[in-house]
Design a protein around this motif. Structure first.
Motif, PDB file in Angstrom:
ATOM      1  N   LEU A  45       0.826  -1.202   0.000  1.00 10.23           N
ATOM      2  CA  LEU A  45       0.000   0.000   0.000  1.00 10.23           C
ATOM      3  C   LEU A  45       0.858   1.249   0.000  1.00 10.23           C
ATOM      4  O   LEU A  45       0.574   2.220  -0.715  1.00 10.23           O
ATOM      5  CB  LEU A  45      -0.944   0.000   1.213  1.00 10.23           C
ATOM      6  N   ASN A  46       1.915   1.248   0.793  1.00 12.99           N
ATOM      7  CA  ASN A  46       2.821   2.400   0.837  1.00 12.99           C
ATOM      8  C   ASN A  46       3.535   2.574  -0.497  1.00 12.99           C
ATOM      9  O   ASN A  46       3.694   3.697  -0.987  1.00 12.99           O
ATOM     10  CB  ASN A  46       3.841   2.218   1.954  1.00 12.99           C
ATOM     11  N   GLN A  47       3.955   1.475  -1.097  1.00  8.90           N
ATOM     12  CA  GLN A  47       4.624   1.555  -2.388  1.00  8.90           C
ATOM     13  C   GLN A  47       3.699   2.160  -3.456  1.00  8.90           C
ATOM     14  O   GLN A  47       4.112   3.025  -4.235  1.00  8.90           O
ATOM     15  CB  GLN A  47       5.087   0.170  -2.838  1.00  8.90           C
ATOM     16  N   CYS A  48       2.443   1.698  -3.483  1.00  9.72           N
ATOM     17  CA  CYS A  48       1.483   2.227  -4.455  1.00  9.72           C
ATOM     18  C   CYS A  48       1.241   3.711  -4.232  1.00  9.72           C
ATOM     19  O   CYS A  48       1.169   4.501  -5.191  1.00  9.72           O
ATOM     20  CB  CYS A  48       0.161   1.467  -4.355  1.00  9.72           C
ATOM     21  N   ILE A  59       3.239   5.934  -2.709  1.00  9.70           N
ATOM     22  CA  ILE A  59       4.444   6.690  -3.059  1.00  9.70           C
ATOM     23  C   ILE A  59       4.579   6.819  -4.569  1.00  9.70           C
ATOM     24  O   ILE A  59       4.932   7.883  -5.093  1.00  9.70           O
ATOM     25  CB  ILE A  59       5.692   6.007  -2.463  1.00  9.70           C
ATOM     26  N   CYS A  60       4.279   5.745  -5.287  1.00  7.23           N
ATOM     27  CA  CYS A  60       4.344   5.769  -6.747  1.00  7.23           C
ATOM     28  C   CYS A  60       3.452   6.864  -7.319  1.00  7.23           C
ATOM     29  O   CYS A  60       3.906   7.691  -8.135  1.00  7.23           O
ATOM     30  CB  CYS A  60       3.929   4.404  -7.301  1.00  7.23           C
ATOM     31  N   GLU A  61       2.190   6.899  -6.896  1.00  5.25           N
ATOM     32  CA  GLU A  61       1.255   7.884  -7.439  1.00  5.25           C
ATOM     33  C   GLU A  61       1.643   9.307  -7.053  1.00  5.25           C
ATOM     34  O   GLU A  61       1.525  10.238  -7.859  1.00  5.25           O
ATOM     35  CB  GLU A  61      -0.164   7.571  -6.983  1.00  5.25           C
ATOM     36  N   VAL A  62       2.129   9.486  -5.833  1.00  5.64           N
ATOM     37  CA  VAL A  62       2.547  10.823  -5.383  1.00  5.64           C
ATOM     38  C   VAL A  62       3.747  11.305  -6.192  1.00  5.64           C
ATOM     39  O   VAL A  62       3.768  12.449  -6.675  1.00  5.64           O
ATOM     40  CB  VAL A  62       2.877  10.818  -3.877  1.00  5.64           C
ATOM     41  N   LEU A  63       4.749  10.445  -6.389  1.00  9.32           N
ATOM     42  CA  LEU A  63       5.953  10.850  -7.113  1.00  9.32           C
ATOM     43  C   LEU A  63       5.655  11.157  -8.582  1.00  9.32           C
ATOM     44  O   LEU A  63       6.154  12.154  -9.127  1.00  9.32           O
ATOM     45  CB  LEU A  63       7.021   9.761  -7.015  1.00  9.32           C
ATOM     46  N   PHE A  64       4.857  10.332  -9.232  1.00  5.72           N
ATOM     47  CA  PHE A  64       4.537  10.595 -10.632  1.00  5.72           C
ATOM     48  C   PHE A  64       3.706  11.871 -10.770  1.00  5.72           C
ATOM     49  O   PHE A  64       3.838  12.600 -11.760  1.00  5.72           O
ATOM     50  CB  PHE A  64       3.798   9.401 -11.252  1.00  5.72           C
TER      51      PHE A  64
END
Length: 296
Positions: free
Chosen positions: A130-133, A135-140
Motif C-alpha cells: 500500500l505504501n509503495q502504491c 508513493i508511486c502515485e505521489v511521485l509521478f
C-alpha cells in the motif's frame, strides 16, 4: 464518523480506498490536480481557502461523497493533499524508510547514480505494498507538476521540500527519476487534445440541461486513455478571479433554477436537487461572498 485524515495508511484505505490501490482522498486530489492544476502558478506554494479545505476534509471524515467542482481553486486541493500526507502517522514512507532515505541524502554527491538507484529501490521494496502504491502515485504526480515548471514556476527541490520533506534532499532525485523506481502510475496525468474538445461540447450540453456539478469519477478499474474523457468533465479557468466570478454566476443560476422548478403540463416533474447538494451550494455561495467582501 469515518475518520480518514490522521490515521495510519492501512486504516484509511480500509475505510475509504480507491480502485487504484491508494487512499481515496489522495486519489481525488491527484486526479483533480493532474487535470486542472499542473500549470497553475502557486500550486503547492499558495495556501488554499481554509474554509473550503476544512469543508472537504470534514466530508471525507464523515464518509460523505466528495467532489471537487470545476471552479475549485487548485491551491485548495493541493493544500488538502499536503494536509493528508502530513497527518499520516509515520509518513507514507514509514519511519524507518524515511530515516534510511534521509541517510542516503547525505551521501548523494559521492554515490554513482546506478548505486544510488539500487539503494533506493532496496529501501522501497521493504515497504508495505500500500505504501509503495501510494508513493508511486505521489511521485509521478509531482513529476507531472515539474514538467510544467515553465508555467507553475516550481523546481523539483522546492516541491520536494514542500510535499515530501521527510525524505530529505533525496526527494528531488525521487521526483525527477520516479520512472526508475516504479512502472507507470494508474492515475492519468493528462488529457489528449481531442478529448478536451469533446469535453467542451459536453460542458455546454450539461449547462443546457442544468447539469452543473462536475466531479472526478472513481473508476471501477484502473483508468485508461479512452476513459479519461469520461472521468473528467470540466476544464479549469486560468486564474482564481475567473474561478470566483464563474462560480458566483453558476451558483446564482443553479439556486434560482432549482429552488422553484416549473412543471410543464404533460411532462414528468423536473427533479430538484437533493437537500445535501443544496446545502453544499449554499455553503459555497457563502464562502464566495465572504471572499468578495474581504477583497473589496
Amino acid at each position: 464518523e469515518i475518520k480518514v485524515f490522521g490515521v495510519i495508511l492501512e486504516e484509511c484505505f480500509r475505510k475509504r480506498g480507491s480502485d487504484v490501490g491508494i487512499p481515496l482522498p489522495l486519489f481525488d486530489c491527484i486526479s483533480f490536480l493532474n487535470q486542472f492544476g499542473l500549470e497553475e502558478d502557486g500550486i503547492y506554494t499558495t495556501v488554499g481557502n481554509q474554509t473550503s479545505s476544512d469543508f472537504y476534509i470534514n466530508m471525507y471524515d464523515a464518509g460523505d461523497e466528495v467532489t471537487f467542482e470545476m471552479f475549485e481553486d487548485p491551491s485548495t486541493v493541493s493544500s488538502i493533499l499536503i494536509m493528508f500526507l502530513e497527518l499520516v502517522p509515520g509518513t507514507i514512507w514509514t519511519i524507518q524508510g524515511s530515516q534510511r532515505l534521509s541517510s542516503i541524502s547525505i551521501a548523494t554527491e559521492s554515490l554513482p547514480e546506478d548505486r544510488l538507484v539500487s539503494d533506493i529501490i532496496s529501501i522501497l521494496e521493504t515497504l508495505p505494498v500500500l505504501n509503495q502504491c501510494t508513493i508511486c502515485e505521489v511521485l509521478f504526480h509531482l513529476n507531472a507538476v515539474i514538467k510544467k515548471k515553465a508555467r507553475n514556476m516550481l523546481t523539483s527541490k522546492k516541491l520536494a521540500a514542500i510535499v515530501i520533506p521527510e525524505v530529505g534532499e533525496i526527494g528531488e532525485f525521487l521526483i525527477d527519476n520516479c520512472h526508475l523506481f516504479f512502472s507507470e502510475p494508474r492515475i492519468p496525468s493528462s488529457i489528449q487534445e481531442e478529448l478536451v474538445i469533446e469535453e467542451k461540447e459536453k460542458v455546454q450540453e450539461r449547462k443546457n440541461s442544468h447539469s452543473f456539478l462536475s466531479k472526478i469519477k472513481r473508476p471501477h478499474s484502473a483508468p485508461s486513455a479512452s476513459a479519461n474523457a469520461e472521468s473528467f468533465a470540466f476544464l479549469s479557468s486560468s486564474s482564481s478571479s475567473n474561478h470566483r466570478d464563474f462560480s458566483t454566476r453558476t451558483l446564482e443560476e443553479v439556486l434560482d433554477d432549482h429552488i422553484n422548478l416549473p412543471q410543464i403540463e404533460g411532462q414528468p416533474p423536473k427533479r430538484k436537487l437533493s437537500d445535501k447538494v443544496m446545502s453544499w451550494l449554499l455553503h459555497k455561495r457563502r464562502v464566495l461572498v465572504n471572499e468578495i467582501i474581504v477583497e473589496s
